[in-house]
Design a protein around this motif. Structure first.
Motif, mmCIF file in Angstrom:
data_model
loop_
_atom_site.group_PDB
_atom_site.id
_atom_site.type_symbol
_atom_site.label_atom_id
_atom_site.label_comp_id
_atom_site.label_asym_id
_atom_site.label_seq_id
_atom_site.Cartn_x
_atom_site.Cartn_y
_atom_site.Cartn_z
ATOM 1 N N GLU A 57 2.813 -19.533 12.931
ATOM 2 C CA GLU A 57 1.745 -19.464 11.933
ATOM 3 C C GLU A 57 0.422 -19.988 12.489
ATOM 4 O O GLU A 57 -0.555 -20.112 11.746
ATOM 5 C CB GLU A 57 2.147 -20.269 10.694
ATOM 6 C CG GLU A 57 3.394 -19.714 9.993
ATOM 7 C CD GLU A 57 3.766 -20.521 8.768
ATOM 8 O OE1 GLU A 57 3.142 -21.594 8.564
ATOM 9 O OE2 GLU A 57 4.668 -20.104 8.027
ATOM 10 N N GLU A 58 0.397 -20.284 13.769
ATOM 11 C CA GLU A 58 -0.815 -20.863 14.360
ATOM 12 C C GLU A 58 -1.955 -19.834 14.428
ATOM 13 O O GLU A 58 -1.723 -18.647 14.643
ATOM 14 C CB GLU A 58 -0.533 -21.379 15.777
ATOM 15 C CG GLU A 58 0.479 -22.508 15.834
ATOM 16 C CD GLU A 58 1.849 -22.037 16.269
ATOM 17 O OE1 GLU A 58 2.115 -20.824 16.136
ATOM 18 O OE2 GLU A 58 2.647 -22.875 16.737
ATOM 19 N N GLU A 59 -3.185 -20.352 14.251
ATOM 20 C CA GLU A 59 -4.388 -19.550 14.452
ATOM 21 C C GLU A 59 -4.749 -19.646 15.924
ATOM 22 O O GLU A 59 -5.300 -20.658 16.379
ATOM 23 C CB GLU A 59 -5.538 -20.065 13.584
ATOM 24 C CG GLU A 59 -5.342 -19.879 12.097
ATOM 25 C CD GLU A 59 -5.509 -18.421 11.689
ATOM 26 O OE1 GLU A 59 -6.173 -17.678 12.446
ATOM 27 O OE2 GLU A 59 -4.961 -18.039 10.641
ATOM 28 N N VAL A 60 -4.408 -18.619 16.682
ATOM 29 C CA VAL A 60 -4.594 -18.678 18.118
ATOM 30 C C VAL A 60 -4.887 -17.279 18.656
ATOM 31 O O VAL A 60 -4.360 -16.286 18.136
ATOM 32 C CB VAL A 60 -3.333 -19.287 18.783
ATOM 33 C CG1 VAL A 60 -2.112 -18.433 18.556
ATOM 34 C CG2 VAL A 60 -3.545 -19.533 20.250
ATOM 35 N N GLN A 61 -5.755 -17.218 19.641
ATOM 36 C CA GLN A 61 -6.049 -15.944 20.304
ATOM 37 C C GLN A 61 -5.648 -16.070 21.773
ATOM 38 O O GLN A 61 -6.023 -17.036 22.451
ATOM 39 C CB GLN A 61 -7.545 -15.603 20.211
ATOM 40 C CG GLN A 61 -8.036 -15.328 18.795
ATOM 41 C CD GLN A 61 -8.397 -16.604 18.045
ATOM 42 O OE1 GLN A 61 -9.122 -17.439 18.571
ATOM 43 N NE2 GLN A 61 -7.894 -16.749 16.824
ATOM 44 N N ILE A 62 -4.890 -15.089 22.247
ATOM 45 C CA ILE A 62 -4.350 -15.113 23.612
ATOM 46 C C ILE A 62 -4.788 -13.842 24.325
ATOM 47 O O ILE A 62 -4.604 -12.736 23.809
ATOM 48 C CB ILE A 62 -2.810 -15.186 23.589
ATOM 49 C CG1 ILE A 62 -2.344 -16.433 22.830
ATOM 50 C CG2 ILE A 62 -2.241 -15.162 25.002
ATOM 51 C CD1 ILE A 62 -0.855 -16.462 22.551
ATOM 52 N N SER A 63 -5.352 -13.987 25.501
ATOM 53 C CA SER A 63 -5.808 -12.789 26.220
ATOM 54 C C SER A 63 -5.668 -12.990 27.723
ATOM 55 O O SER A 63 -5.961 -14.064 28.267
ATOM 56 C CB SER A 63 -7.280 -12.500 25.885
ATOM 57 O OG SER A 63 -8.112 -13.599 26.190
ATOM 58 N N ALA A 64 -5.212 -11.927 28.409
ATOM 59 C CA ALA A 64 -5.150 -11.938 29.873
ATOM 60 C C ALA A 64 -6.567 -11.897 30.432
ATOM 61 O O ALA A 64 -7.444 -11.236 29.878
ATOM 62 C CB ALA A 64 -4.343 -10.746 30.374
ATOM 63 N N GLN A 65 -6.773 -12.608 31.541
ATOM 64 C CA GLN A 65 -8.123 -12.726 32.107
ATOM 65 C C GLN A 65 -8.231 -12.170 33.520
ATOM 66 O O GLN A 65 -9.234 -12.407 34.188
ATOM 67 C CB GLN A 65 -8.528 -14.205 32.114
ATOM 68 C CG GLN A 65 -8.720 -14.801 30.738
ATOM 69 C CD GLN A 65 -9.877 -14.165 29.978
ATOM 70 O OE1 GLN A 65 -10.992 -14.096 30.474
ATOM 71 N NE2 GLN A 65 -9.601 -13.661 28.778
ATOM 72 N N ASN A 66 -7.217 -11.408 33.967
ATOM 73 C CA ASN A 66 -7.262 -10.951 35.356
ATOM 74 C C ASN A 66 -8.300 -9.861 35.609
ATOM 75 O O ASN A 66 -8.617 -9.571 36.759
ATOM 76 C CB ASN A 66 -5.875 -10.492 35.807
ATOM 77 C CG ASN A 66 -4.967 -11.685 36.083
ATOM 78 O OD1 ASN A 66 -4.317 -12.189 35.184
ATOM 79 N ND2 ASN A 66 -4.958 -12.162 37.318
ATOM 80 N N ASP A 67 -8.838 -9.268 34.543
ATOM 81 C CA ASP A 67 -9.971 -8.349 34.751
ATOM 82 C C ASP A 67 -11.266 -9.131 34.929
ATOM 83 O O ASP A 67 -12.266 -8.578 35.400
ATOM 84 C CB ASP A 67 -10.107 -7.393 33.560
ATOM 85 C CG ASP A 67 -8.994 -6.363 33.530
ATOM 86 O OD1 ASP A 67 -8.398 -6.120 34.591
ATOM 87 O OD2 ASP A 67 -8.715 -5.817 32.447
ATOM 88 N N ASN A 68 -11.253 -10.408 34.533
ATOM 89 C CA ASN A 68 -12.467 -11.229 34.601
ATOM 90 C C ASN A 68 -12.429 -12.276 35.702
ATOM 91 O O ASN A 68 -13.470 -12.670 36.220
ATOM 92 C CB ASN A 68 -12.679 -11.947 33.258
ATOM 93 C CG ASN A 68 -12.769 -10.983 32.091
ATOM 94 O OD1 ASN A 68 -13.392 -9.932 32.201
ATOM 95 N ND2 ASN A 68 -12.125 -11.329 30.991
ATOM 96 N N LEU A 69 -11.219 -12.762 36.017
ATOM 97 C CA LEU A 69 -11.094 -13.873 36.964
ATOM 98 C C LEU A 69 -10.030 -13.575 38.009
ATOM 99 O O LEU A 69 -9.006 -12.953 37.704
ATOM 100 C CB LEU A 69 -10.716 -15.162 36.229
ATOM 101 C CG LEU A 69 -11.750 -15.774 35.290
ATOM 102 C CD1 LEU A 69 -11.130 -16.924 34.500
ATOM 103 C CD2 LEU A 69 -12.968 -16.265 36.074
#
Length: 382
Positions: free
Chosen positions: A125-137
């Protein structure tokens, strides 16, 4: 010019890891490993998965999921820990970087998108955003006793005061001091374009340090001497942090983390096997992975890593032994090889006193002739 084209132009042998082509070596694997112990080695770590976690419940979510205790770190600090499954088996090890309004997770063994998907599946139920960053870093490694001196030249003298497992923002990059092999080591997180520029700038600046460009092949020797979690080396024998002596990367006094109950149950039941290091007394060339280890006529375990170390000047490795036999300092065991049994001494790990322990950034320099290069040279001049 991309990093891959730079590697190809330089004649590197490429290998695919986590879906990314990176150098395996630049033609001289033994020299590359030696550079990581004596000078500086620069390696393309573009295969490291990078994930960003943010949101009001980012801390609560991550602290519920990973084995370590995030409460011990603050902004620009990092935690090395493990992500386990419900059975208490290692899924991957992780660096968790606490970065202002977000956390950055770095995994050697999972692509960013796969790690992000695995974490997303664990959100409650957590308010959390998860995103891969290999296109950026992407990540570049600098490892070796004088890597701090090159980093100071590239990013300024504040680098000299950067503690282990802390990071700083430099130019358009994140400079993260961390390492698995006991030497001074830095990971630089940049954009892909920034990584190619860094590679070329560091190649020029690193020449006076006798820096080598290398590939991930050096890890085999480094991890033989300074063991760490590497599923390619030990994963077929065990993925249990208790058996592998990696319990220091989890915190049982936390209320919750994935795999906690399974680990506690295993401790209650009693762990049957544990890893211990060994040094071969005779010729280790006749031995192989999986060979049985004996105490007298009783088989007590098997060999799970093995190889020759120039630093130790002999064959070393790790064995997974029945727990009542898994102690350092015992010289009564033997390994049954193809030709004959070979005696071993069990040993604490790591096997090496790393040369970085001989180098103090405040006193020593590889390129400043007015200062000694290391404690050894300093004592010789005294």
């Amino acid at each position: 010019m991309s990093l891959e084209s730079i590697h190809q132009a330089a004649g590197a042998t490429l290998v695919e890891r986590n879906g990314v082509k990176i150098p395996l070596h630049y033609g001289h694997p033994a020299e590359e490993h030696l550079a990581s112990r004596k000078n500086i080695l620069m390696v393309d770590y573009s295969h490291f998965g990078i994930v960003e976690v943010q949101g009001d419940d980012g801390y609560d979510f991550l602290n519920r999921v990973v084995g370590g205790d995030l409460s011990v770190i603050r902004d620009e600090q990092a935690l090395y820990t493990l992500l386990l499954n419900d059975q208490g088996q290692i899924v991957t090890d992780l660096y968790v970087l606490c970065d202002d309004e977000r956390f950055l997770l770095i995994s050697e063994w999972m692509r960013g998108d796969k790690l992000a998907a695995s974490l997303q599946a664990l959100v409650g139920e957590e308010e959390v955003q998860i995103s891969a960053q290999n296109d950026n870093l992407t990540t570049t490694l600098f490892e070796g006793p004088y890597s701090w001196e090159l980093m100071a030249e590239l990013y300024g003298f504040d680098v000299l005061g950067l503690p282990f497992l802390e990071f700083m923002h430099v130019d358009d990059a994140i400079l993260f001091r961390s390492g698995k092999h006991g030497e001074f080591a830095f990971k630089v997180l940049t954009s892909k374009e920034g990584a190619a520029d860094l590679w070329q700038r560091a190649s020029e600046a690193g020449a006076k340090f006798d820096m080598k460009t290398g590939g991930i092949d050096f890890q085999g020797k480094s991890r033989l001497e300074n063991p760490c979690w590497d599923p390619a080396l030990v994963g077929e024998f065990s993925t249990c942090p208790i058996e592998l002596q990696l319990q220091w990367a989890v915190r049982y006094d936390k209320d919750e983390f994935i795999g906690r109950e399974a680990l506690l149950a295993k401790l209650e039941e009693g762990v049957k096997q544990r890893v211990v290091g060994f040094v071969v007394k005779g010729d280790g060339a006749t031995l192989s992975l999986g060979d049985a280890v004996f105490s007298g006529e009783q088989q007590i375990g098997k060999v799970i890593t093995l190889g020759h170390s120039v630093g130790v000047d002999g064959y070393i490795g790790q064995a997974l032994l029945d727990s009542e036999y898994a102690y350092a300092g015992i010289d009564q065991y033997q390994i049954a090889g193809n030709a004959a049994r070979v005696a071993i001494n069990t040993s604490a790990i790591p096997f090496l006193q790393n040369f970085s322990f001989m180098v103090n950034p405040a006193e020593h320099s590889y390129v400043d002739a007015s200062r000694p290069k290391s404690l050894i040279e300093q004592q010789a001049k005294a």
